[in-house]
Motif scaffolding. Structure first.
Motif, mmCIF file in Angstrom:
data_model
loop_
_atom_site.group_PDB
_atom_site.id
_atom_site.type_symbol
_atom_site.label_atom_id
_atom_site.label_comp_id
_atom_site.label_asym_id
_atom_site.label_seq_id
_atom_site.Cartn_x
_atom_site.Cartn_y
_atom_site.Cartn_z
ATOM 1 N N ASP A 73 34.085 3.742 -7.287
ATOM 2 C CA ASP A 73 34.438 3.755 -8.413
ATOM 3 C C ASP A 73 34.458 5.306 -9.051
ATOM 4 O OD1 ASP A 73 31.682 4.142 -8.384
ATOM 5 O OD2 ASP A 73 31.367 3.051 -10.313
ATOM 6 N N ASN A 76 39.343 9.275 -7.066
ATOM 7 C CA ASN A 76 40.483 9.427 -7.846
ATOM 8 C C ASN A 76 40.083 10.301 -9.316
ATOM 9 O OD1 ASN A 76 42.469 8.711 -6.101
ATOM 10 N ND2 ASN A 76 41.916 6.752 -6.404
ATOM 11 N N ARG A 80 42.220 9.765 -12.877
ATOM 12 C CA ARG A 80 41.394 9.007 -14.187
ATOM 13 C C ARG A 80 41.218 9.853 -15.136
ATOM 14 N NH1 ARG A 80 36.028 8.063 -12.919
ATOM 15 N NH2 ARG A 80 35.926 9.080 -10.833
ATOM 16 N N ASP A 83 44.466 9.587 -16.893
ATOM 17 C CA ASP A 83 44.809 8.452 -17.560
ATOM 18 C C ASP A 83 44.118 8.194 -18.869
ATOM 19 O OD1 ASP A 83 46.228 7.786 -15.364
ATOM 20 O OD2 ASP A 83 44.696 6.470 -14.303
ATOM 21 N N MET A 271 31.738 9.173 -16.433
ATOM 22 C CA MET A 271 32.780 9.098 -15.448
ATOM 23 C C MET A 271 32.279 9.810 -14.205
ATOM 24 S SD MET A 271 36.295 10.195 -17.520
ATOM 25 C CE MET A 271 37.316 9.983 -15.836
#
Length: 296
Positions: A73, A76, A80, A83, A271
């Motif tokens: 997770d 990327n 992210r 996004d 994150m």
């Protein structure tokens, strides 16, 4: 997309030489000059640094994380980040300019992803080699690079941009996040990913944001809040210290205080991100992402 991508990973990406003290200016210039000479003298290390960013931005999951276990997770991260911007920008309305600014774009993945929605995307990075890599990707849409496996053993990989992205919407330039050119204009979205704790003058950067983000526009900041004196004089840390009343001050507290004058906080979340160094040595870090909307 300075990451804590390790203490040394963002040395060349950002920073301002314009510190308040003449001694500090000289010391910073001397330090940066030494770093650049070391980079120039050691082509392998310079290329290795660039390649670590290329795999961080464009590597597939299997290329970055070789094992079935591990923090998938966290992969990327640059996509992210884009996004997250696109999620909050999808209903901006026609009064907000269809322009995005990626400050600290590194090798450009977030900038290209933002071009899925915005008519114009400007990526800015302090490192000219990163900017050159962005322009290479924009023109050719791919680049061969290598990653270190073990010692002198390397593996060649191919970075590619998705075919459904219009690269003509993007442009890239070298610049100092603490001293951006004054004719940039305003943007519907500004992304500053893992940048603020690697700046020499973070308050100067924050003060500029109200001019860059158009009323109603979105600002996304991510940071692991790793305050270090080799990047930022302790007097200008945004957090990580105790105030005159011996109360702890965090970076998030300062962001709310400084940005709250012109922005409303919409969201904050953790994150994680994963940096590949070799086949078996990697970095796992958790950035704090905050999403802000420019007040009308």
């Amino acid at each position: 997309m300075p990451y804590v991508f390790g203490v040394d990973h963002r040395v060349f990406a950002f920073g301002s030489l314009a510190l308040t003290s003449g001694v500090a200016v000289f010391s910073t210039y001397k330090w940066l000059s030494l770093k650049r000479r070391q980079q120039k003298d050691n082509v392998y290390e310079s290329e290795k640094l660039l390649n670590e960013y290329l795999i961080f931005h464009y590597g597939s999951e299997d290329e970055i994380l070789r094992f079935s276990f591990g923090p998938k997770d966290s992969l990327n991260f640059p996509k992210r980040c884009a996004d997250l911007c696109l999620k909050h920008c999808k209903d901006l309305g026609s009064s907000v300019p269809s322009r995005a600014l990626d400050i600290g774009c590194a090798v450009g993945r977030s900038s290209f992803e933002l071009a899925r929605q915005f008519n114009e995307v400007i990526g800015i990075d302090y490192s000219q080699s990163f900017v050159d890599a962005c322009n290479h990707m924009k023109t050719l849409r791919e680049r061969v690079y290598f990653v270190q496996e073990e010692g002198d053993l390397v593996k060649h990989l191919l970075a590619q941009i998705s075919k459904d992205i219009d690269c003509s919407r993007t442009s890239f330039e070298q610049g100092d996040a603490c001293n951006l050119r004054h004719d940039l204009g305003q943007f519907g979205c500004v992304l500053a990913a893992n940048l603020i704790c690697r700046l020499h003058q973070p308050f100067k950067f924050l003060d500029r944001l109200s001019d860059l983000v158009a009323p109603g526009g979105i600002l996304v900041i991510t940071s692991p809040y790793t305050w270090l004196t080799e990047f930022t004089d302790k007097s200008t840390w945004l957090g990580g210290y105790k105030d005159k009343d011996n109360e702890p001050v965090t970076g998030f507290m300062t962001l709310k205080r400084v940005l709250g004058k012109n922005f409303d906080l919409l969201d904050d979340q953790d994150m994680p991100f994963f940096i590949r160094e070799t086949a078996r040595k990697n970095q796992w870090t958790v950035a704090h992402a905050t999403v802000w909307k420019r007040k009308s």
